[in-house]
Enzyme design. Structure first.
Site, short mmCIF file in Angstrom:
data_model
loop_
_atom_site.label_atom_id
_atom_site.label_comp_id
_atom_site.label_asym_id
_atom_site.label_seq_id
_atom_site.Cartn_x
_atom_site.Cartn_y
_atom_site.Cartn_z
N CYS A 117 9.16 1.42 -42.95
CA CYS A 117 8.20 2.39 -42.40
C CYS A 117 7.12 2.78 -43.40
O CYS A 117 6.18 3.49 -43.04
CB CYS A 117 8.94 3.62 -41.90
N HIS A 259 4.24 9.21 -41.15
CA HIS A 259 5.06 8.29 -40.36
C HIS A 259 5.79 9.11 -39.30
O HIS A 259 6.41 10.14 -39.58
CB HIS A 259 6.05 7.59 -41.30
N ASN A 289 9.76 6.31 -32.98
CA ASN A 289 9.49 5.82 -34.33
C ASN A 289 9.21 4.32 -34.26
O ASN A 289 10.10 3.53 -34.01
CB ASN A 289 10.72 6.11 -35.19
N1 ACO Z 1 22.62 12.42 -28.14
C1 ACO Z 1 23.55 13.39 -28.10
N2 ACO Z 1 24.29 13.74 -29.18
C2 ACO Z 1 24.07 13.05 -30.32
C3 ACO Z 1 23.11 12.02 -30.41
C4 ACO Z 1 22.39 11.72 -29.25
N3 ACO Z 1 21.45 10.76 -29.23
N4 ACO Z 1 23.12 11.54 -31.67
C5 ACO Z 1 24.02 12.24 -32.36
N5 ACO Z 1 24.61 13.15 -31.55
C6 ACO Z 1 25.64 14.12 -31.89
C7 ACO Z 1 26.50 13.66 -33.03
O1 ACO Z 1 27.55 12.85 -32.56
C8 ACO Z 1 26.95 14.96 -33.60
O2 ACO Z 1 28.02 15.44 -32.83
P1 ACO Z 1 29.35 15.99 -33.55
O3 ACO Z 1 28.90 17.17 -34.34
O4 ACO Z 1 30.22 16.31 -32.38
O5 ACO Z 1 29.83 14.85 -34.40
C9 ACO Z 1 25.79 15.92 -33.37
O6 ACO Z 1 25.00 15.30 -32.34
C10 ACO Z 1 24.92 16.12 -34.58
O7 ACO Z 1 24.66 14.84 -35.18
P2 ACO Z 1 23.83 14.70 -36.49
O8 ACO Z 1 23.76 13.25 -36.89
O9 ACO Z 1 24.33 15.70 -37.49
O10 ACO Z 1 22.38 15.17 -35.99
P3 ACO Z 1 21.13 15.60 -36.83
O11 ACO Z 1 20.76 16.98 -36.52
O12 ACO Z 1 21.25 15.19 -38.26
O13 ACO Z 1 20.01 14.71 -36.18
C11 ACO Z 1 18.76 12.70 -36.59
C12 ACO Z 1 20.10 13.30 -36.26
C13 ACO Z 1 17.78 13.07 -35.48
C14 ACO Z 1 18.91 11.19 -36.66
C15 ACO Z 1 18.24 13.26 -37.93
O14 ACO Z 1 19.23 13.16 -38.90
C16 ACO Z 1 17.02 12.55 -38.40
O15 ACO Z 1 15.97 12.58 -37.78
N6 ACO Z 1 17.08 11.90 -39.58
C17 ACO Z 1 15.97 11.13 -40.11
C18 ACO Z 1 16.02 9.79 -39.51
C19 ACO Z 1 14.78 9.02 -39.73
O16 ACO Z 1 13.70 9.54 -39.73
N7 ACO Z 1 14.96 7.72 -39.85
C20 ACO Z 1 13.91 6.79 -39.86
C21 ACO Z 1 13.31 6.58 -41.19
S1 ACO Z 1 12.07 5.48 -41.03
C22 ACO Z 1 12.53 3.84 -41.22
O17 ACO Z 1 12.33 3.27 -42.26
C23 ACO Z 1 13.16 3.08 -40.08
#
Ligand code: ACO
Length: 334
Positions: A117, A259, A289
């Protein structure tokens, strides 16, 4: 950032393209256990465009590139260099040459550049070096990705985040100033395992004692919380460094163009930099994304909407797998 040749860089055209088919969060909840409410509140994403089985990176990248050339008023025959920032090439040997052929950019040299990214910002800095040294005058920089090919569609923690798309800019040699005002690019391979799309070999014995590895790439695996922490710490730092190199302060920034990974990351970075929300460009609600495409896609949309105007100062920052991150401060327009 002064250049010895007296040749600067100008950003003279943008273009973008996405596949025809959109998938909204509601429809995605038929694929994995999720909801529009969860995805929208955690990420800001409402829908994404997906390239079908017949879709190609080459096609959307070429379309974005052609519209950037049209805006710049540069013909394909005048292009000296094509850089395609991508992690999802149609061909591991590279897709840039195919785009060169499709555009009819007969004299251009073309190559792929992979930095996930961050690829578009890394590509911008790479292109600027060729321009500032007087080597090339007209550069086409494309950011394009089809991550839907490599997403694990049974993993709700990752598949809801990504979409497919392409964006492009034309960067040209300029004798009356240098509009790439400052940049900083970084890598930290010690955190590589936070975000991977890794090859996994299957051993195949050719003759007794000689084995080769023939496998395929494994789907995207991500430690979302680590990536989130990395982004909100490193992105403000790298933007401040690039602004310092440009001898600018944050109040001189007209647009913060990050990004498009997650609305919460955009909000946190803007807050840390003290940049008001109305200066933050965000279109991930519609596209998700799109990796290396996200910055030029959002840029092109804002330019065509008349939001970004000639002379506006843009602070762009990419971040992602590698881990890699970087920022470029530039002024838009001829
Ligand atoms: N729908 C419903 N529930 C979900 C989903 C979903 N799609 N995904 C996860 N959950 C649940 C999990 O199972 C978890 O449940 P639990 O507590 O019962 O285990 C709960 O939601 C919370 O999960 P987390 O992973 O802690 O959620 P978080 O608030 O951290 O959000 C996210 C996740 C959105 C991925 C966040 O961490 C994020 O945006 N991180 C950055 C990711 C990013 O930008 N990546 C790309 C970089 S760019 C590149 O180079 C590709």
């Amino acid at each position: 950032m002064s250049q010895q040749s007296g040749i600067g860089v100008a950003f003279t055209g943008s273009g973008s393209a996405v596949p025809d088919v959109a998938l909204d969060n509601q429809a995605l909840s038929q694929v994995v256990e999720t909801s529009d409410e969860w995805i929208a509140s955690r990420t800001g994403i409402r829908q994404r465009y997906l390239s079908g089985a017949d879709g190609s990176l080459r096609a959307i990248a070429t379309q974005a590139a052609q519209s950037a050339l049209d805006m710049a008023g540069v013909s394909a025959a005048e292009v000296d260099l094509i850089i395609l920032a991508t992690s999802t090439s149609d061909d591991l040997f590279g897709t840039a040459s195919q785009i060169q052929s499709d555009l009819g950019a007969v004299k251009a040299v073309a190559f792929d550049l992979t930095a996930a990214c961050s690829g578009f910002v890394f590509g911008m800095v790479t292109a600027a070096q060729f321009i500032r040294t007087g080597t090339y005058r007209n550069v086409l920089l494309i950011g394009a990705d089809i991550l839907s090919r490599w997403v694990d569609w049974s993993d709700r923690r990752t598949c809801v985040l990504f979409g497919d798309g392409a964006g492009a800019v034309v960067m040209q040699a300029c004798g009356e100033g240098d509009f790439l005002l400052g940049f900083e690019i970084r890598s930290d391979g010690s955190q590589n395992d936070c975000l991977t799309l890794a090859y996994q070999a299957e051993p195949r014995e050719l003759v007794n004692g000689v084995t080769v590895g023939q496998g395929t790439y494994q789907p995207i695996a991500m430690n979302g919380q680590e990536v989130y922490r990395f982004a909100v710490k490193r992105v403000p730092e790298v933007i401040e460094k690039a602004l310092h190199r440009a001898s600018l302060t944050t109040d001189k920034v007209d647009w913060l163009l990050l990004h498009q990974a997650n609305q919460r990351i955009l909000d946190a970075v803007a807050q840390r930099l003290g940049i008001p929300n109305e200066k933050v460009i965000s279109n991930m609600a519609n596209y998700g994304n799109t990796s290396a495409a996200s910055i030029p896609l959002a840029l092109d949309e804002a330019v065509r909407q008349g939001r970004i105007k000639d002379g506006d100062v843009i602070a762009a920052s990419g971040f992602g797998a590698g881990l890699t991150w970087g920022a470029a401060i530039f002024q838009w327009g001829k």
